[in-house]
Scaffold this active site. Structure first.
Site, PDB file in Angstrom:
ATOM      1  N   GLU A   1     -14.687  -5.902  23.411  1.00 35.75           N
ATOM      2  CA  GLU A   1     -15.584  -5.022  24.507  1.00 35.75           C
ATOM      3  C   GLU A   1     -14.528  -4.795  25.746  1.00 35.75           C
ATOM      4  OE1 GLU A   1     -19.126  -6.836  25.281  1.00 35.75           O
ATOM      5  OE2 GLU A   1     -20.053  -6.722  23.178  1.00 35.75           O
TER       6      GLU A   1
ATOM      7  N   GLU B   1     -21.338  -6.214  13.746  1.00 34.93           N
ATOM      8  CA  GLU B   1     -22.573  -6.721  14.076  1.00 34.93           C
ATOM      9  C   GLU B   1     -24.012  -5.851  14.049  1.00 34.93           C
ATOM     10  OE1 GLU B   1     -21.755  -7.937  18.482  1.00 34.93           O
ATOM     11  OE2 GLU B   1     -19.811  -8.524  17.962  1.00 34.93           O
TER      12      GLU B   1
HETATM   13  C1  XIL Z   1     -24.560 -12.393  21.690  1.00 38.14           C
HETATM   14  C2  XIL Z   1     -25.316 -13.478  21.085  1.00 38.14           C
HETATM   15  O1  XIL Z   1     -25.839 -12.880  19.835  1.00 38.14           O
HETATM   16  C3  XIL Z   1     -26.327 -14.242  21.860  1.00 38.14           C
HETATM   17  O2  XIL Z   1     -26.785 -15.203  21.407  1.00 38.14           O
HETATM   18  C4  XIL Z   1     -25.367 -14.639  23.309  1.00 38.14           C
HETATM   19  O3  XIL Z   1     -26.578 -15.071  24.044  1.00 38.14           O
HETATM   20  C5  XIL Z   1     -24.826 -13.290  23.918  1.00 38.14           C
HETATM   21  O4  XIL Z   1     -23.834 -12.978  22.982  1.00 38.14           O
HETATM   22  N1  XIL Z   1     -21.588  -8.199  21.362  1.00 38.14           N
HETATM   23  C6  XIL Z   1     -20.909  -9.338  20.839  1.00 38.14           C
HETATM   24  C7  XIL Z   1     -21.708 -10.333  20.461  1.00 38.14           C
HETATM   25  O5  XIL Z   1     -19.781  -9.246  20.669  1.00 38.14           O
HETATM   26  O6  XIL Z   1     -20.741 -11.436  20.871  1.00 38.14           O
HETATM   27  C8  XIL Z   1     -22.870 -10.686  21.388  1.00 38.14           C
HETATM   28  O7  XIL Z   1     -23.552 -11.776  20.845  1.00 38.14           O
HETATM   29  C9  XIL Z   1     -23.734  -9.322  21.129  1.00 38.14           C
HETATM   30  C10 XIL Z   1     -23.011  -8.327  21.665  1.00 38.14           C
END
Ligand code: XIL
Length: 605
Positions: free
Chosen positions: A155, A267
């Site tokens: 990101e 994701e």
């Molecule tokens: C999220 C997790 O799922 C949560 O449990 C945590 O509180 C925050 O991070 N993009 C990403 C992931 O790259 O690492 C994130 O994961 C969700 C959005």
């Protein structure tokens, strides 16, 4: 028993929906079919949950790839400077090894989940580079041979296309990304190195910026193997939804592939506002279907991971991440039961592997086309009034059209007596909003439609030519007479027929509109009433678009809309839609959202 005749029909419809689920037991798991495709199907996992047997079973049984959801993030691994805690990550990596799963390490550098010592530290550029190198080396070398893929940077790009203002950017400058990948390659030359981000799936500004970033890296010879597209998407026509526009996704995969990069969907989840309904789950299944199908069809795309094993543990149920904390965005429900999205993924993998399909061709095609698909189960018919010529309509779902019933187009509703009525809007005496009551029937030459509209302010004769007919007061009825009630496009056999209030002033020639409307030879009359207008229309059963031969129990796609304008400028201030499947006013272009009309033979009951 007049209603007996409906029984075979009802049983048939029930079977359609049940067959999907009962086959479940014999189906192979996702990972078996993924292996046949040389593909990774993964899930984000939490170390805390792997001692729950059902969780462990689903995770290991269904997926051949695992992403630690949080356990490999900076704040978890190096809570104090120079002091690492690998316990949780070890548990997940061991679990993966025991179950023969590939691990996606997520993530080495991110703007979130950074420990206080790092966030609040005042580091020189050199010190920051040392911290970065030390972290990357320590972590990657510990898991060398066990974590095969790493999201090195997560990101780093803003919505506007600029680099996000992170601690790394502040301390090191833009070069931090190149350096991170160089260190990562040195630390573990065998690991695949990914740049990972969200909202970069299609052709948005951000997607273009990500493309420019990685294209620049490739050109500079920076060791980069792939791009992760997170695919956190939402049902509906939001910006993020454009990601599921398969053309945009395909184009993006193509241009990334041409840089020599792999792409992984890393994701995926499908968020929505409001209630979880069967329709939501079907639309969700369609999104999963199209994303996996598009990925699998593209040689650059090598994996798809879902962000969580089941709905109850989705990050989108945490308040800080979501407005709808009841959302069910994943492929297993909270009881580990597979949802329609699960069967959608399974079907894509099965078909691609040449194995037996999991879904019917009809359902698979509807998912692939983006149809809003529901197997419509028609409840047992009821007759609330003995004199009525056909069973009661089921609102938004089914309309029973009696035949033969002869109707004269004269603006007098007497010959509609005892034909089932459906109302939309508030039809109570004192209501002052627009409403409509409609009915349909057929004889052996025509299909008949009637609408009695309450509208205190008639707006017609405004739009010339009539290609904007729906902007004035009008009623639309739609029929799909083809074998495919899930058709997502108009074709022969399907028509939208708009009949305008403007016919009040034009008894000689019918004024109509709609898709294929010109070819069905509709004749209509409209008369003004005390509180609005009445429309009666007849469409021949045989015309250039269709041949309909009404038979008892025969099912057509059917839909009704009311368009009410307030003035020439304010069109469609009232829009009433009958079919419950048409939540977004899509009937004009997507017949799969119609409800059902069932012909009911009067004399044989
Ligand atoms: C999220 C997790 O799922 C949560 O449990 C945590 O509180 C925050 O991070 N993009 C990403 C992931 O790259 O690492 C994130 O994961 C969700 C959005």
């Amino acid at each position: 028993m007049p209603l007996k005749r409906m029984m075979p029909l009802i049983v048939l419809l029930m079977l359609v929906s049940i067959s999907l689920v009962s086959a479940q037991e014999d189906l192979p798991p996702l990972r078996e079919l993924a292996d046949l495709n040389d593909f990774y199907i993964g899930a984000a996992a939490r170390a805390d949950n792997i001692n729950t047997p059902a969780y462990a079973e689903t995770l290991a049984g269904e997926f051949n790839m695992l992403t630690p959801e949080n356990e490999a993030k900076f704040c978890e691994l190096q809570p104090q400077q120079g002091s690492f805690d690998f316990d949780e990550l070890d548990r997940l990596v061991d679990f993966a090894a025991e179950n023969n799963m590939v691990v996606r390490g997520h993530t080495l550098l991110w703007h979130r989940c950074n420990p206080d010592w790092l966030l609040n530290g005042a580091f020189s550029r050199e010190e920051a580079i040392d911290i970065m190198r030390e972290h990357i080396f320590t972590v990657m070398q510990r898991y060398q041979g066990r974590i095969a893929i790493w999201d090195v940077v997560n990101e780093a790009v803003n919505e506007d296309g600029n680099l996000r203002n992170t601690i790394w950017l502040q301390w090191i400058g833009e070069e931090y990304i190149d350096l991170a990948f160089q260190f990562a390659r040195e630390a573990d030359p065998d690991a695949l190195l990914f740049y990972n981000d969200y909202d970069g799936e299609g052709r948005s500004n951000k997607a273009n910026a990500i493309y420019e970033l990685v294209a620049g890296m490739v050109e500079r010879g920076i060791p980069l193997d792939g791009v992760g597209l997170q695919m956190h998407i939402e049902l509906g026509e939001t910006e993020a939804y454009q990601a599921v526009n398969t053309t945009n996704l395909t184009n993006n995969l193509t241009r990334l592939g041409e840089l020599g990069l792999q792409v992984q969907i890393t994701e995926m989840d499908v968020y929505y506002e409001g209630e979880a309904t069967e329709e939501v789950f079907d639309r969700q299944a369609g999104d999963y279907y199209r994303v996996l199908q598009t990925c699998l069809n593209h040689e650059a795309c090598t994996a798809l991971a879902i962000w969580g094993v089941h709905d109850q543990v989705s990050w989108l149920r945490q308040e800080e991440h979501s407005e709808n904390t009841d959302v069910e965005p994943l492929i297993f429900d909270g009881k580990y039961q597979p949802k329609p999205a699960y069967f959608a993924l399974l079907d894509v993998l099965a078909r691609a592997a040449g194995a037996a399909p999991v879904l019917s061709d009809e359902v698979a095609t509807a998912y692939a086309d983006g149809a809003i698909l529901r197997e419509i189960v028609i409840p047992e018919p009821t007759l609330s009034n003995e004199a009525q010529l056909a069973p009661d309509a089921v609102h938004g779902v089914a309309y029973y059209a009696p035949f033969p019933v002869f109707i004269e187009l004269d603006g007098d509703l007497a010959d509609w007596e005892n034909v089932p009525r459906v109302s939309m809007g508030d039809t109570s005496e004192d209501a002052n909003t627009e409403s409509v009551t409609f009915a349909a029937a057929a004889d052996d030459t025509n299909f008949y439609f009637m609408a009695n509209v309450r509208d205190s302010n008639l707006v017609y004769g405004v739009y010339e030519p009539l290609n904007e007919w729906y902007k004035e007061d009008s009623v639309e009825f739609y029929l799909n007479t083809t074998d495919n009630l899930f058709a997502t496009r108009y074709s022969t056999g399907i028509a939208q027929i708009g009949v305008l209030a403007a016919n009040i002033e034009n008894p000689e020639e019918t004024i109509f509109g709609g898709y294929n409307g010109a070819d069905v030879n509709v004749t209509a009359v409209a008369v003004e009433t005390e509180d609005g207008y009445i429309i009666e229309a007849a469409v021949p059963l045989e015309n250039d678009v269709w041949t309909i031969t009404p038979a008892n129990g025969q099912i057509l796609g059917f839909q009704v809309h009311l368009n009410g304008a307030t003035s020439a400028e304010d069109s469609q201030t009232t829009k009433l839609i009958w079919s419950a499947a048409d939540a977004d006013d899509q009937s004009w272009r997507n017949p799969s959202v119609f409800g059902r009309l069932i012909f009911w033979e009067v004399n044989s009951q």
